[in-house]
Design a protein around this motif. Structure first.
Motif, PDB file in Angstrom:
ATOM      1  N   LEU A  28       0.827  -1.209   0.000  1.00 56.55           N
ATOM      2  CA  LEU A  28       0.000   0.000   0.000  1.00 56.55           C
ATOM      3  C   LEU A  28       0.869   1.270   0.000  1.00 56.55           C
ATOM      4  N   LEU A  29       1.873   1.294   0.885  1.00 56.17           N
ATOM      5  CA  LEU A  29       2.637   2.526   1.079  1.00 56.17           C
ATOM      6  C   LEU A  29       3.561   2.866  -0.092  1.00 56.17           C
ATOM      7  N   TYR A  33       5.423   4.624  -5.807  1.00 50.16           N
ATOM      8  CA  TYR A  33       6.876   4.782  -5.948  1.00 50.16           C
ATOM      9  C   TYR A  33       7.277   4.892  -7.403  1.00 50.16           C
ATOM     10  N   PRO A  34       8.425   5.446  -7.727  1.00 46.98           N
ATOM     11  CA  PRO A  34       9.461   5.917  -6.808  1.00 46.98           C
ATOM     12  C   PRO A  34       9.258   7.355  -6.293  1.00 46.98           C
ATOM     13  N   ASP A  35       8.364   8.136  -6.916  1.00 46.58           N
ATOM     14  CA  ASP A  35       8.389   9.573  -6.610  1.00 46.58           C
ATOM     15  C   ASP A  35       7.409  10.016  -5.541  1.00 46.58           C
ATOM     16  N   ASN A  36       6.300   9.302  -5.386  1.00 48.48           N
ATOM     17  CA  ASN A  36       5.224   9.834  -4.547  1.00 48.48           C
ATOM     18  C   ASN A  36       5.000   9.018  -3.281  1.00 48.48           C
ATOM     19  N   GLU A  37       4.628   9.744  -2.253  1.00 45.19           N
ATOM     20  CA  GLU A  37       4.376   9.119  -0.946  1.00 45.19           C
ATOM     21  C   GLU A  37       2.950   8.593  -0.879  1.00 45.19           C
ATOM     22  N   TRP A  38       2.699   7.807   0.146  1.00 41.75           N
ATOM     23  CA  TRP A  38       1.332   7.394   0.447  1.00 41.75           C
ATOM     24  C   TRP A  38       1.265   7.098   1.946  1.00 41.75           C
ATOM     25  N   GLY A  39       0.089   7.045   2.502  1.00 45.17           N
ATOM     26  CA  GLY A  39       0.000   6.797   3.942  1.00 45.17           C
ATOM     27  C   GLY A  39      -1.322   6.173   4.329  1.00 45.17           C
ATOM     28  N   ASP A  69      -5.097  13.068  -0.831  1.00 48.70           N
ATOM     29  CA  ASP A  69      -5.068  13.863  -2.053  1.00 48.70           C
ATOM     30  C   ASP A  69      -4.120  13.225  -3.070  1.00 48.70           C
ATOM     31  N   ARG A  70      -4.709  12.587  -4.108  1.00 48.96           N
ATOM     32  CA  ARG A  70      -3.878  11.900  -5.098  1.00 48.96           C
ATOM     33  C   ARG A  70      -3.085  12.841  -5.988  1.00 48.96           C
ATOM     34  N   SER A  71      -3.532  14.079  -6.070  1.00 51.18           N
ATOM     35  CA  SER A  71      -2.835  15.001  -6.971  1.00 51.18           C
ATOM     36  C   SER A  71      -1.543  15.530  -6.333  1.00 51.18           C
ATOM     37  N   SER A  72      -1.412  15.338  -5.026  1.00 49.89           N
ATOM     38  CA  SER A  72      -0.201  15.798  -4.351  1.00 49.89           C
ATOM     39  C   SER A  72       0.803  14.650  -4.276  1.00 49.89           C
ATOM     40  N   SER A  73       2.090  15.000  -4.374  1.00 49.44           N
ATOM     41  CA  SER A  73       3.091  13.936  -4.259  1.00 49.44           C
ATOM     42  C   SER A  73       3.294  13.574  -2.780  1.00 49.44           C
ATOM     43  N   LEU A  74       2.848  14.462  -1.894  1.00 46.98           N
ATOM     44  CA  LEU A  74       2.973  14.218  -0.453  1.00 46.98           C
ATOM     45  C   LEU A  74       1.690  13.588   0.078  1.00 46.98           C
ATOM     46  N   VAL A  98      -0.507   6.823  12.557  1.00 48.24           N
ATOM     47  CA  VAL A  98      -0.339   7.116  11.136  1.00 48.24           C
ATOM     48  C   VAL A  98       0.978   6.515  10.673  1.00 48.24           C
ATOM     49  N   ILE A  99       0.966   5.930   9.485  1.00 51.61           N
ATOM     50  CA  ILE A  99       2.241   5.535   8.876  1.00 51.61           C
ATOM     51  C   ILE A  99       2.253   6.078   7.457  1.00 51.61           C
ATOM     52  N   HIS A 100       3.373   6.657   7.042  1.00 52.88           N
ATOM     53  CA  HIS A 100       3.463   7.107   5.651  1.00 52.88           C
ATOM     54  C   HIS A 100       4.839   6.821   5.085  1.00 52.88           C
ATOM     55  N   SER A 101       4.902   6.792   3.761  1.00 56.85           N
ATOM     56  CA  SER A 101       6.178   6.520   3.106  1.00 56.85           C
ATOM     57  C   SER A 101       6.815   7.833   2.695  1.00 56.85           C
ATOM     58  N   HIS A 102       8.120   7.803   2.580  1.00 53.72           N
ATOM     59  CA  HIS A 102       8.833   8.882   1.907  1.00 53.72           C
ATOM     60  C   HIS A 102       9.283   8.338   0.558  1.00 53.72           C
ATOM     61  N   PRO A 103       9.532   9.214  -0.404  1.00 49.98           N
ATOM     62  CA  PRO A 103       9.885   8.734  -1.741  1.00 49.98           C
ATOM     63  C   PRO A 103      11.128   7.838  -1.729  1.00 49.98           C
TER      64      PRO A 103
END
Ligand code: ZN
Ligand code: ZN
Length: 504
Positions: A28-29, A33-39, A69-74, A98-103
């Motif tokens: 999921l997270l 990838y590789p550029d955008n995060e998810w959480g 927000d899917r349009s944001s890379s964050l 909360v857990i989120h990924s970094h690029p």
């Protein structure tokens, strides 16, 4: 803008998760990838301990369409998603984080925006959850698939750093969080005397000795199967042993106990089994830290230390201890290898020389599912002397009336007659399986099996039954202390609660 500082007083947060849950989570997270995060928000069980806080993964409150927000890379959590996560606090006692990924290839360190988010969430979730903790974790993956993570838990006004993650599956991983200062430091863990572990390194790779040095292993029961296990773990130079046994050494234990010396037979008062075991460890491997408890695993102080172990070895022969170990495996995600032996002879001829090794873990059948323990057994073990006398008298009376008193009132269990070669075989085999689970170098042939040394082909019998659909062990996996109501055994009030702690 608030910047967050984690406390540096030695307290920490420990994160436990199953391998299967972690795989799903990463899918999921990292899916942008590789550029955008998810959480995602997630639910967790927790336990406040003497050393900090344990958080155990329960499940993700996955984002639905429009939640992020899917349009944001964050990662940006929209109000409806936050409301849904806050509402999750109402249904039970679990906490939410909360857990989120970094690029890809980015360090998992909190940004200014992450600090803002965490300050806001910590306050909201603490308020809506009536003081429950809030956790925030960040993960990232490098192009070479290497993972790194970092995290912090807000509890009662402090931010505790997440220093380790223990992953429970077919292999047991202990992953260290990425700490910021390590970025600039090139110091590595000191290589201990590598010649001592040369054979292990040649057999299983140069990383093997260090993995064992990084492990914490609990041993519940320090005599028959426990003492040979402790002996071998010390020779493998494991990092830390948490030893638990309420008992004192008796002369009759000398032929099974690897830690006792001839002089101990006459020492008065008799030494505790934990003291003997920790002396053995100190003599064999001074670098191995020992935390010893002359006490019972039902004691909350003991539980605090057992829940931070990579693995627990069950070396007792009691119903209540097995029940408690089964509870720990499912509620706190602590894997357990459970050992047992049984011997029987008639007129000097051996009829049984049985060894047994079984595994408990989240999702695996517990001792109740396996029919391994009984309510009557636990009742007898946890009864007061007065209760036992009353039952024995009632049974005798029933007997006189021609009723099977033992069946109705529960008989006195027969004394356990085992000798050192069999307890040593089982303790040593068990340590082998334990090491292989830690190193990923081998599996147990079965989740539970017995063998008999006197039988053709050693009479191996496997028990591969699945967990019972209606058993409590499936209900509260990872619920931590919030599964308290589902514990199958609790410490009887008449047991002594004093525990001596030996910290070498
Ligand atoms: Zn971030
Ligand atoms: Zn069960």
């Amino acid at each position: 803008m608030k910047s967050i500082r984690t406390i540096q007083d030695g307290r920490e947060a420990l994160w436990r998760i199953t391998e299967a849950d972690r795989e799903n989570l990463f899918r999921l997270l990292f899916h942008r990838y590789p550029d955008n995060e998810w959480g995602t928000f997630f639910r967790f069980g927790f336990r406040r301990t003497r050393w900090g806080i344990l958080i155990t993964w329960v499940d993700a409150i996955k984002p639905e369409s429009g939640d992020l927000d899917r349009s944001s890379s964050l990662v940006e959590f929209r109000p409806a998603y936050i409301r849904r996560a806050l509402a999750a606090l109402e249904s039970d006692e679990l906490a939410v984080g909360v857990i989120h990924s970094h690029p890809q290839d980015c360090a998992p360190f909190a940004s200014r925006a992450d600090d803002d988010m965490d300050s806001y969430f910590a306050e909201e979730f603490e308020r809506f959850g009536n003081g429950r903790p809030y956790a925030s974790l960040i993960v990232s993956r490098a192009a070479n698939r290497e993972l790194s993570f970092n995290g912090r838990v807000f509890d009662r006004g402090d931010w505790l750093p997440v220093k380790n993650c223990l992953v429970v599956g077919e292999q047991l991983f202990r992953e260290k969080a990425c700490l910021e200062y390590e970025q600039f430091s090139t110091t590595r863990e000191p290589a201990a005397n590598d010649e001592m572990q040369e054979r292990l390194a040649q057999l299983l790779g140069t990383g093997a000795p260090q993995r064992l040095r990084n492990s914490v292993i609990g041993v519940v029961g320090c005599s028959g199967t426990g003492s040979p296990a402790i002996h071998l773990l010390a020779r493998a130079e494991v990092g830390e042993l948490v030893l638990v046994d309420p008992g004192h050494f008796k002369s009759s234990g000398h032929q099974r106990n690897h830690a006792s010396r001839y002089a101990d037979l006459s020492s008065n008062p008799a030494p505790t089994k934990v003291a003997l075991a920790s002396r053995l460890v100190r003599e064999v491997s001074p670098t191995t830290k020992v935390t010893g408890f002359v006490g019972d695993l039902l004691d909350e102080v003991v539980l605090d230390e057992l829940v931070r172990c990579d693995l627990i070895l069950g070396c007792t022969d009691s119903n209540y201890a097995r029940a408690a170990l089964g509870d720990m495996a499912s509620h706190y995600l602590v894997p357990v290898l459970d050992f047992a032996v049984q011997m029987r002879a008639e007129n000097g001829i051996l009829r049984e020389q049985i060894g047994e090794i079984g595994r408990y873990g989240p999702g695996l059948p517990c001792p109740w599912c396996r029919g391994r323990i009984s309510v009557e057994g636990i009742r007898y073990e946890t009864a007061t002397d007065a209760e036992r006398q009353f039952k024995a008298a009632a049974a005798a009376e029933a007997e006189q009336r021609g009723v099977d008193g033992a069946q109705y009132w529960g008989g006195t269990p027969p004394p356990e007659l085992t000798v050192g070669y069999l307890t040593t075989v089982v303790g040593a085999m068990g340590v082998g399986y334990a090491q292989n689970l830690l190193l990923g170098s081998g599996k147990l042939p079965h989740n539970r099996f017995q063998f008999d040394l006197g039988f053709s082909s050693l009479g191996v019998v496997a028990d591969e039954r699945p967990a019972r659909a209606d058993c409590a062990c499936r209900r509260a996996i990872g619920w931590g202390d919030q599964a308290r109501a589902d514990r199958s055994v609790s410490q009887p009030s008449h047991w002594t609660r004093t525990t001596i702690i030996l910290n070498d």
